[in-house]
Design an enzyme around this catalytic site. Structure first.
Site: not given
Length: 508
Positions: A143, A173, A249
């Site tokens: 993402h 992901d 992230s």
């Protein structure tokens, strides 16, 4: 003798008596020190003893502090900051009014022409990544780089590189990147299967803005094997209370040996920031995905060939089960590894290779993470009795839908939304009613089109373009039906109120 002189003599005698008495008392030590004066040195000595910290305790604390500092020094050079750029074209028009919602868009276009125009702007994103190999191989979250036009990587020493995407896997992901460098410091890899709840960990990344690059936070492993979070198809997260925020992230979760045990991926939050619940993808799963992408150009997954569902209390009672933990087989396909192994409908799978499985997500992740051709031992309950069945896994192909399904990136993911159907667990997590309709927003990619438009985690999408939304799959189909450049009107529930969000569907 006058009365005046008599009075003077009396006062002289009185004063003389007082002075003599004080002198005698002082000479005979009849006036001793007060209790307060007598105890002051003792109190001061006691206070000093109380305020002193045991040197052995300080030494232990300093040893732990030195370990934290040493691990940070060792691992920080292996964590990178990722900057992304995406050119977005939007068609501008006046805000949608309640009258337009009532009469319809076509009515307003016909009778009330509104000015429109195209506008392009550069959407910038921030994330983190980890150096896995000396020759420029990096790993981050899918993402972080999904749908972007340009990716730049900044190292701790200040060098910057443009990155290329080697491959991505939206089902976990994860994404693998390459930069043109061969003198990098790769991180040491640990074994996430050996990590323990309560173990100290450090999270390293670049949260919120570029000025906070290479932030290090400390915490413990709060839980392992978290699934059902609703972020990806395959979930086996390490949960930590080390502070993780947007921008972290793709960063590193390391143990006190300086070993990578996870890639930070998401947080559970009601505020948009850290609330002490963060999730990291286990490094053992990361290694498999990365190796498959680099060596085979795709992620190869195991396949069993069954349709499964979670067990609720009513089903558990009807089947005579003592617990709702486990996975119920609802269908066994012909010619599949499951049929060849002897699995049957109504079998309840409770373990894979001796490890308990609690729900469908856990089972799907375990099977998909195992290479095709390998044997797995399944512990099942059949007719109230436990038995072990050995199955040799096949390879999950695009047509093999049961248990695990390969899919391309969904339309809603391209605009920065992560969605989940509203299961009982999801309803409890977001304080929703059990009969809540719609789909819930579990995450919004920072800097994405959805973020720019105002979406927040916890929003419930009730309608899209005035049509009820019943499931994530239906919602994705509805978005696919809208042409590029077409209007997307979302009717959402946020807390106790409702509101509209609208933007134009971007091009590919």
């Amino acid at each position: 003798m006058s009365s005046k002189s008599v009075g003077q003599r009396i006062w002289i005698f009185v004063l003389s008596g007082i002075i003599i008495g004080l002198m005698i008392g002082a000479g005979l030590e009849w006036t001793s020190q007060s209790p307060a004066n007598q105890s002051a040195p003792a109190q001061q000595e006691q206070a000093q003893k109380t305020s002193q910290v045991n040197p052995e305790d300080i030494a232990v604390a300093e040893q732990l502090s030195n370990v934290f500092a040493s691990v940070a020094d060792k691992t920080n050079p292996s964590v990178v900051t990722i900057f992304t750029e995406t050119t977005v074209s939007l068609r501008q028009r006046l805000p949608i009014s309640p009258f337009e919602e009532f009469f319809g868009e076509e009515f307003f276009k016909r009778f009330f022409q509104q000015p429109e125009g195209n506008r392009e702007y550069t959407q910038r994103g921030l994330g983190s990544g980890v150096i896995m190999r000396k020759d420029g191989i990096l790993v981050t979250n899918n993402h972080v780089i999904r749908g972007v036009d340009k990716i730049n990587v900044s190292l701790l020493d200040g060098r910057e590189f443009e990155a290329r995407v080697e491959g991505t896997d939206s089902l976990t992901d994860l994404a693998v990147l390459t930069i043109d460098a061969n003198d990098l410091q790769p991180i040491k890899l640990g074994d996430s299967d050996r990590s323990r709840v309560g173990e100290w960990v450090l999270a390293i990344g670049s949260p919120l803005n570029p000025q906070l690059q290479h932030t290090v936070t400390a915490g413990i492993i709060s839980a392992r094997g978290r699934s059902g979070v609703g972020l990806t198809t395959y979930e086996d997260y390490i949960q930590t209370d080390a502070a993780i925020n947007p921008g972290n992230s793709g960063g590193a979760l390391v143990n006190l040996r300086g070993e990578l045990i996870g890639i930070n991926a998401a947080i559970a939050t009601r505020t948009g920031g850290n609330m002490g619940i963060g999730f990291a993808i286990p490094v053992n799963l990361v290694q498999k995905v990365m190796t498959d992408i680099l060596e085979k150009g795709r992620v190869v997954r195991g396949w069993l060939g069954v349709t499964i569902q979670d067990i609720d209390p009513e089903i558990g009672k009807a089947l005579g089960l003592k617990t709702t933990k486990g996975v119920l087989i609802t269908q066994v396909q012909e010619g599949t590894p499951a049929e060849k192994a002897g699995l049957k409908t109504e079998d309840v799978i409770i373990k894979v290779n001796g490890d308990a499985v609690n729900n469908t997500t856990e089972l799907a992740t375990r099977i998909a993470s195992t290479s095709p051709g390998k044997e797995v031992t399944l512990t099942v309950i059949r007719d109230g009795k436990e038995r072990k069945i050995t199955a040799t896994l096949g390879e999950l192909e695009s047509g093999n839908l049961p248990l695990a399904q390969r899919r391309s990136e969904s339309t809603y993911e391209k605009v920065g939304l992560q969605l989940s159907n509203i299961t009982p667990g999801v309803a409890q997590k977001y304080n929703l009613k059990e009969d809540q309709r719609g789909v819930v927003v579990t995450a919004v990619d920072p800097g994405s089109l959805a973020s720019q438009a105002g979406f927040r985690p916890g929003d419930v999408i009730l309608k899209l373009n005035r049509k009820d939304v019943k499931s994530v799959e239906e919602f994705d189909d509805m978005m696919d039906d809208v042409k590029e450049g077409g209007n997307l009107l979302f009717y959402i529930q946020r807390g106790e109120g409702n509101l509209f969000i609208a933007f134009t569907k971007p091009g590919k």
